[in-house]
Design a protein around this motif. Structure first.
Motif, PDB file in Angstrom:
ATOM      1  N   ILE A  69      -3.974   7.018  -4.082  1.00 26.33           N
ATOM      2  CA  ILE A  69      -3.624   6.571  -2.727  1.00 26.33           C
ATOM      3  C   ILE A  69      -2.555   7.470  -2.118  1.00 26.33           C
ATOM      4  N   VAL A  70      -1.525   7.777  -2.891  1.00 24.66           N
ATOM      5  CA  VAL A  70      -0.432   8.599  -2.380  1.00 24.66           C
ATOM      6  C   VAL A  70      -0.930  10.003  -2.048  1.00 24.66           C
ATOM      7  N   GLN A  71      -1.814  10.550  -2.867  1.00 25.78           N
ATOM      8  CA  GLN A  71      -2.355  11.883  -2.577  1.00 25.78           C
ATOM      9  C   GLN A  71      -3.267  11.860  -1.357  1.00 25.78           C
ATOM     10  N   LEU A  72      -4.014  10.770  -1.165  1.00 25.14           N
ATOM     11  CA  LEU A  72      -4.849  10.653   0.028  1.00 25.14           C
ATOM     12  C   LEU A  72      -4.012  10.566   1.297  1.00 25.14           C
ATOM     13  N   LEU A  73      -2.819   9.991   1.172  1.00 28.01           N
ATOM     14  CA  LEU A  73      -1.919   9.931   2.318  1.00 28.01           C
ATOM     15  C   LEU A  73      -1.255  11.269   2.601  1.00 28.01           C
ATOM     16  N   GLY A  74      -1.414  12.233   1.704  1.00 29.57           N
ATOM     17  CA  GLY A  74      -0.899  13.572   1.933  1.00 29.57           C
ATOM     18  C   GLY A  74       0.450  13.862   1.310  1.00 29.57           C
ATOM     19  N   PHE A  75       0.949  12.979   0.478  1.00 25.88           N
ATOM     20  CA  PHE A  75       2.237  13.207  -0.168  1.00 25.88           C
ATOM     21  C   PHE A  75       2.016  13.865  -1.521  1.00 25.88           C
ATOM     22  N   THR A  76       2.909  14.790  -1.860  1.00 29.88           N
ATOM     23  CA  THR A  76       2.774  15.473  -3.141  1.00 29.88           C
ATOM     24  C   THR A  76       3.758  14.965  -4.179  1.00 29.88           C
ATOM     25  N   GLU A  77       4.896  14.489  -3.732  1.00 29.17           N
ATOM     26  CA  GLU A  77       5.910  13.995  -4.654  1.00 29.17           C
ATOM     27  C   GLU A  77       6.351  12.601  -4.236  1.00 29.17           C
ATOM     28  N   PHE A  78       6.698  11.806  -5.220  1.00 35.00           N
ATOM     29  CA  PHE A  78       7.213  10.481  -4.941  1.00 35.00           C
ATOM     30  C   PHE A  78       8.050  10.019  -6.119  1.00 35.00           C
ATOM     31  N   ASN A  79       8.801   8.955  -5.915  1.00 32.08           N
ATOM     32  CA  ASN A  79       9.727   8.453  -6.915  1.00 32.08           C
ATOM     33  C   ASN A  79       8.984   7.572  -7.919  1.00 32.08           C
ATOM     34  N   GLY A  89       6.942  -9.411  -3.019  1.00 30.66           N
ATOM     35  CA  GLY A  89       7.662  -8.679  -1.975  1.00 30.66           C
ATOM     36  C   GLY A  89       8.537  -7.577  -2.557  1.00 30.66           C
ATOM     37  N   ALA A  90       9.199  -7.871  -3.676  1.00 34.27           N
ATOM     38  CA  ALA A  90      10.029  -6.857  -4.331  1.00 34.27           C
ATOM     39  C   ALA A  90       9.168  -5.705  -4.847  1.00 34.27           C
ATOM     40  N   ALA A  91       7.989  -6.019  -5.377  1.00 37.29           N
ATOM     41  CA  ALA A  91       7.093  -4.972  -5.870  1.00 37.29           C
ATOM     42  C   ALA A  91       6.604  -4.086  -4.727  1.00 37.29           C
ATOM     43  N   ILE A  92       6.211  -4.691  -3.631  1.00 37.27           N
ATOM     44  CA  ILE A  92       5.749  -3.921  -2.468  1.00 37.27           C
ATOM     45  C   ILE A  92       6.890  -3.087  -1.910  1.00 37.27           C
ATOM     46  N   PHE A  93       8.090  -3.670  -1.839  1.00 36.11           N
ATOM     47  CA  PHE A  93       9.265  -2.941  -1.361  1.00 36.11           C
ATOM     48  C   PHE A  93       9.549  -1.725  -2.249  1.00 36.11           C
ATOM     49  N   CYS A  94       9.520  -1.913  -3.574  1.00 32.40           N
ATOM     50  CA  CYS A  94       9.761  -0.795  -4.502  1.00 32.40           C
ATOM     51  C   CYS A  94       8.706   0.291  -4.336  1.00 32.40           C
ATOM     52  N   PHE A  95       7.451  -0.118  -4.155  1.00 34.05           N
ATOM     53  CA  PHE A  95       6.373   0.861  -3.978  1.00 34.05           C
ATOM     54  C   PHE A  95       6.583   1.681  -2.708  1.00 34.05           C
ATOM     55  N   ILE A  96       6.876   1.007  -1.609  1.00 28.82           N
ATOM     56  CA  ILE A  96       7.065   1.710  -0.334  1.00 28.82           C
ATOM     57  C   ILE A  96       8.298   2.612  -0.384  1.00 28.82           C
ATOM     58  N   ILE A  97       9.403   2.112  -0.917  1.00 28.69           N
ATOM     59  CA  ILE A  97      10.621   2.925  -1.024  1.00 28.69           C
ATOM     60  C   ILE A  97      10.385   4.109  -1.961  1.00 28.69           C
ATOM     61  N   GLY A  98       9.599   3.919  -3.010  1.00 29.03           N
ATOM     62  CA  GLY A  98       9.288   5.008  -3.925  1.00 29.03           C
ATOM     63  C   GLY A  98       8.564   6.153  -3.240  1.00 29.03           C
ATOM     64  N   ILE A  99       7.757   5.834  -2.255  1.00 33.53           N
ATOM     65  CA  ILE A  99       7.044   6.873  -1.500  1.00 33.53           C
ATOM     66  C   ILE A  99       7.939   7.453  -0.419  1.00 33.53           C
ATOM     67  N   VAL A 100       8.657   6.592   0.297  1.00 34.61           N
ATOM     68  CA  VAL A 100       9.434   7.021   1.462  1.00 34.61           C
ATOM     69  C   VAL A 100      10.654   7.847   1.076  1.00 34.61           C
TER      70      VAL A 100
END
Length: 102
Positions: free
Chosen positions: A32-42, A86-97
């Motif tokens: 999913i992250v690669q499809l969004l165009g990101f190469t690195e994430f936390n 909610g905490a899991a979704i928050f961690c996932f989004i912050i990990g990408i952002v």
């Protein structure tokens, strides 16, 4: 079966659930992250999110299908499930952002 053997089998089962769950979630999230165009994430925050997802799944469904039967088994409360999700979704989004910002 005695309680000790049931407990050991349940520990093995939980370990397999964690291993397989983390493999599957890691692959899906990486795709999913690669499809969004990101190469690195936390990966650390995404790993925490994965653990929370597996914890919710185990507490609400999988603990009732195992070998170790206990009178103490109960599901998470609705608010507890929502908070953990909610905490899991928050961690996932912050990990990408975080890698976009930094």
């Amino acid at each position: 079966m005695n309680k000790t053997l049931q407990f050991i089998l349940e520990i093995i089962r939980v370990s397999l659930i964690l291993f397989i769950g983390l493999l599957i979630l890691g692959y899906v999230e990486k795709t999913i992250v690669q499809l969004l165009g990101f190469t690195e994430f936390n990966w650390t925050l995404i790993f925490i999110a994965d653990l929370l997802f597996i914890y919710i799944l185990y507490k609400n469904k999988l603990q009732f299908t195992g070998w170790f039967k206990s009178t103490h088994n109960k599901t998470l409360s609705r608010s507890g499930t929502r908070f953990a999700l909610g905490a899991a979704i928050f961690c996932f989004i912050i990990g990408i952002v975080t890698n976009i910002i930094l």
